[in-house]
Design an enzyme around this catalytic site. Structure first.
Site, PDB file in Angstrom:
ATOM      1  N   HIS A 157       0.789  -1.352   0.079  1.00 59.08           N
ATOM      2  CA  HIS A 157      -0.052   0.056   0.003  1.00 59.08           C
ATOM      3  C   HIS A 157       0.817   1.332   0.020  1.00 59.08           C
ATOM      4  O   HIS A 157       0.288   2.311  -0.269  1.00 59.08           O
ATOM      5  CB  HIS A 157      -0.862   0.086   1.235  1.00 59.08           C
ATOM      6  CG  HIS A 157      -1.805  -1.150   1.321  1.00 59.08           C
ATOM      7  ND1 HIS A 157      -2.662  -1.373   0.230  1.00 59.08           N
ATOM      8  CD2 HIS A 157      -2.239  -2.164   2.112  1.00 59.08           C
ATOM      9  CE1 HIS A 157      -3.587  -2.247   0.354  1.00 59.08           C
ATOM     10  NE2 HIS A 157      -3.245  -2.762   1.682  1.00 59.08           N
ATOM     11  N   ASP A 189      -2.627 -10.838  -2.118  1.00 60.37           N
ATOM     12  CA  ASP A 189      -3.351 -10.156  -0.931  1.00 60.37           C
ATOM     13  C   ASP A 189      -4.516  -9.696  -1.049  1.00 60.37           C
ATOM     14  O   ASP A 189      -5.169  -9.668  -2.407  1.00 60.37           O
ATOM     15  CB  ASP A 189      -2.370  -8.886  -0.478  1.00 60.37           C
ATOM     16  CG  ASP A 189      -2.904  -8.426   0.858  1.00 60.37           C
ATOM     17  OD1 ASP A 189      -2.101  -8.513   1.924  1.00 60.37           O
ATOM     18  OD2 ASP A 189      -3.947  -7.626   0.937  1.00 60.37           O
TER      19      ASP A 189
HETATM   20  N1  Q9C Z   1     -11.696   2.080   7.600  1.00 58.48           N
HETATM   21  C1  Q9C Z   1      -2.380  -5.143   4.488  1.00 58.48           C
HETATM   22  O1  Q9C Z   1      -2.942  -6.002   4.606  1.00 58.48           O
HETATM   23  N2  Q9C Z   1      -7.960  -0.992   6.799  1.00 58.48           N
HETATM   24  N3  Q9C Z   1      -2.909  -3.915   4.592  1.00 58.48           N
HETATM   25  C2  Q9C Z   1      -8.336   0.253   6.876  1.00 58.48           C
HETATM   26  C3  Q9C Z   1     -10.111   1.921   7.426  1.00 58.48           C
HETATM   27  C4  Q9C Z   1      -6.474  -1.219   6.457  1.00 58.48           C
HETATM   28  C5  Q9C Z   1      -4.160  -3.875   5.062  1.00 58.48           C
HETATM   29  C6  Q9C Z   1      -9.681   0.360   7.260  1.00 58.48           C
HETATM   30  C7  Q9C Z   1      -5.963  -2.550   5.983  1.00 58.48           C
HETATM   31  C8  Q9C Z   1      -4.767  -2.498   5.700  1.00 58.48           C
HETATM   32  C9  Q9C Z   1      -0.927  -5.115   4.066  1.00 58.48           C
HETATM   33 ZN    ZN Z   2      -3.799  -6.995   2.909  1.00 59.64          ZN
END
Ligand code: Q9C
Ligand code: ZN
Length: 678
Positions: A137, A174
């Site tokens: 990300h 992922d």
């Molecule tokens: N409402 C990886 O799996 N969620 N990152 C945010 C905000 C973030 C996931 C929710 C998820 C990040 C590497």
């Molecule tokens: Zn993820």
């Protein structure tokens, strides 16, 4: 040729952790790494890998992808107190800093580059890096979604620069869209980025328009960004496999990468609180196995997400086991992709039609009335539960899945025979087999007679036939008794040998045997109908079998080229085989094949994900090159580079399409469009 699997793990990467309360970030815990490593130890996989130390990525390496501003902000967090860390973290969407985060992120980058170096320098053939924080990300100028530096993106730039690579494939399995990686390579045709991700018509984080299937890349990079959005939760093994068969693999083979990097998040696996998907750990063995057929096996797997510790660690183990070339457990569950998955697959195929020869003849006339791009009306939750209640339900659900997985893994894992391939005495040396081989003594004639006469009395009279049956049966016997995985038998009378092999295995108790004929051969109509599925790739029409759902003829003519065969293997044979779920595969190779040696190697390579890798090769053609290639493929060697791509012929594509339409009700993994028949 390189062999061996690298494993990179440094405990220090567990020091990065959340210091305050944050319900969004609290799933990205250090135990993700330590538990995965412990499970690898439990299965004795660590000791089978080549240990490669991590190192810090250099500033220069980080700057290959990131801005110096971003690097400086990250660097400045090392001496901050909790309040200040919290404040800086708040500048990003879902990220937390710890005083050691910068150090860990540099180790994560360095570990990834160490893996790339080990593979590119031929010290190992493939490997996995267990790293934290994850990367996909992260963007040029921003941390995002638990990611600080984009490990995989840096690795791709590094490999281009250091090794002069021109084609790198990044597979991002992922469950989240690696938008960071997409942004970095959007205009770059030398990096093909594939990502599937939970999308739910843009409802799911990061809720970007550019995560949809119509984001195909920009400028020169058009066609080199492939997004497969999942619009429903609950996607499972068959949906993931269908995505590989009908989207990723055809494009990847056409792209012909020199290196494959996996953004390996396991939040796409069952039990994950983020993904809410249903895929079980063994599916990652299959995905890994498919990718091992590309780039001469040069495959680097780098950890991204994965938040259900049991699901994550078992899936990591399945991946590493596969990299080590252990036989692959049978994939469980009904083999039929769901409608929503087929829709997504159809859309991405249509969106990429202009850029890939494989999709050249794709029918896109349905596009004008497709409504999947518009937001579906949200189903209103009439009984909204509080966040708190949600946590409780999720928790007991998580425990349930943990118990399920404990049992599930015990059921699907099987002891692996120490020696992989069996062959007959007379041929062992001439194949130059690369791995330890079990050399089997031929059964003596009386034994063959007594074994085969039960069901084959009339054929056991001839001496020549008896002899080749003797060696084939001895090899098959070892496979059936699980003393070896696979075997290779040469036989001047392949059709008889195959017929006996099929009957013998059915009598042994096998319920589903897949038999593939390649090249000119008399196919003896087999009487074990229902327990044998025959796929005939030769041109000869076979009389008397038309109409049986267990006999499929591709009627391939001599003018077929390599690409045609690839498309038949990927788009047809593989999906049918996965729908069938055989207990044993028999592949008969005769003379006058329209298919080259590389195609045959690929067939053997790809099918090894099935039947717990039980494959018997019966070869009539005595070409030494062919024998060696098959032997190598059975021993688990990767398919050597196959050279320039040749365009498909429309005739062949149509032939496959017609067959697909005819047979997709029976063999559901063939489905990749919703237009007709479903
Ligand atoms: N409402 C990886 O799996 N969620 N990152 C945010 C905000 C973030 C996931 C929710 C998820 C990040 C590497
Ligand atoms: Zn993820």
């Amino acid at each position: 040729m390189a062999s061996g699997t690298a494993l990179i793990y440094d405990e220090e990467m567990t020091s990065h952790k959340l210091l305050w309360n944050d319900p969004i970030c609290d799933i990205e815990v250090p135990e993700r790494l330590s538990t995965s490593y412990e499970q690898l130890q439990f299965y004795h996989l660590v000791e089978r890998c080549v240990h490669v130390p991590a190192r810090e990525g250099t500033e220069e390496e980080i700057l290959l992808v990131h801005s110096s501003e971003h690097l400086e902000v990250a660097k400045s967090t090392q001496k901050m107190g909790e309040e200040e860390l919290k404040r800086v973290s708040g500048n990003y969407d879902a990220f937390f800093f710890h005083p050691n985060t910068y150090r860990c992120a540099r180790l994560a980058v360095g570990a990834t580059l160490q893996l790339v170096d080990s593979v590119m320098l031929g010290k190992v053939c493939n490997g996995m890096a267990l790293v934290r924080p994850p990367g996909h990300h992260s963007q040029r100028n921003a941390a995002n979604g638990f990611c600080l530096f984009n490990n995989v993106a840096i690795a791709a730039e590094y490999a281009k620069l250091k090794y002069g690579l021109q084609r790198i494939l990044i597979v991002d399995w992922d469950v989240h869209h690696g938008q960071g990686t997409q942004y970095i390579f959007e205009e770059d045709p030398s990096v093909l980025y594939f990502s599937w991700h939970r999308y739910e018509h843009q409802e799911f984080w990061p809720s970007l328009k550019e995560s949809d299937y119509d984001a195909v890349g920009l400028g020169k990079g058009k066609g080199f960004n492939i997004n497969l959005p999942w619009n429903k939760v609950g996607m499972g093994n068959s949906d993931y496999l269908a995505a590989f068969f009908h989207v990723l693999l055809p494009v990847a083979f056409e792209f012909d990468p020199e290196l494959v990097l996996v953004s390996s998040g396991y939040d796409s696996g069952i039990g994950d609180p983020e993904g809410q998907m249903n895929a079980t750990p063994e599916v990652f063995a299959h995905l890994t196995h498919f990718l091992m057929q590309l780039a001469n096996g040069k495959l680097c797997v780098i950890l991204e997400g994965g938040y259900h510790l049991k699901s994550l660690s078992e899936s990591v183990c399945m991946t590493v086991k596969t990299l080590l070339r252990d036989p692959i457990p049978q994939v469980t569950g009904e083999m039929a992709p769901c409608l929503s998955a087929i829709e997504s697959i159809q859309n991405v195929r249509a969106a990429h039609k202009p850029y890939w020869k494989w999709l050249m003849y794709e029918d896109t006339s349905f596009l004008h009335n497709l409504s999947t791009k518009s937001h579906l009306p949200k189903t209103t939750n009439t009984n909204p539960s509080t966040d708190h209640e949600d946590k409780i339900t999720n928790n007991s659900e998580a425990v349930k899945i943990e118990r399920f997985l404990e049992l599930h893994m015990r059921n699907i894992l099987f002891p692996v025979p120490p020696i992989r391939t069996a062959t007959s005495e007379s041929k062992a040396s001439s194949y130059l087999l690369p791995a330890p081989v079990c050399v089997v003594k031929e059964m003596d004639k009386n034994e063959v007679k007594s074994l085969a006469s039960d069901f084959y009395a009339d054929l056991v009279k001839e001496d020549k036939t008896l002899h080749s049956l003797g060696s084939m049966l001895a090899i098959l016997d070892k496979i059936l008794k699980k003393e070896v995985c696979n075997g290779i038998a040469d036989s001047p009378t392949a059709s008889v040998s195959v017929d006996v092999a099929l009957r013998y295995s059915v009598h042994f108790g096998f319920q589903r045997v897949l038999c593939i004929f390649v090249g000119d051969m008399q196919i003896i109509p087999n009487t074990e109908d229902g327990k044998v599925l025959v796929i005939n790739v030769c041109e000869k029409e076979q009389s008397g079998k038309i109409g049986s759902k267990y006999f499929i003829s591709l009627n391939w003519k001599e003018d077929a080229d390599r690409s045609d065969f690839f498309s038949a293997v990927l788009g047809f044979i593989l999906p049918v085989a996965y729908s069938y779920q055989p207990n044993l595969i028999v592949i008969a190779v005769g003379p006058n094949r329209s298919i080259g040696i590389s195609g045959i190697s690929l067939l053997f390579g790809l099918l090894q994900g099935l039947a717990e890798s039980r494959i018997l090769a019966v070869i009539e053609d005595t070409d030494v090159n062919l024998m060696q290639s098959v032997a190598k493929a059975l021993a688990g060697a990767s398919v050597p580079h196959v050279g320039a791509y040749v365009p498909l012929t429309q005739e062949k594509v149509c032939k496959i399409k017609i067959l697909k339409d005819q047979l997709q009700q029976e063999w559901k993994m063939l489905q990749c469009s919703v237009k007709d028949g479903i």
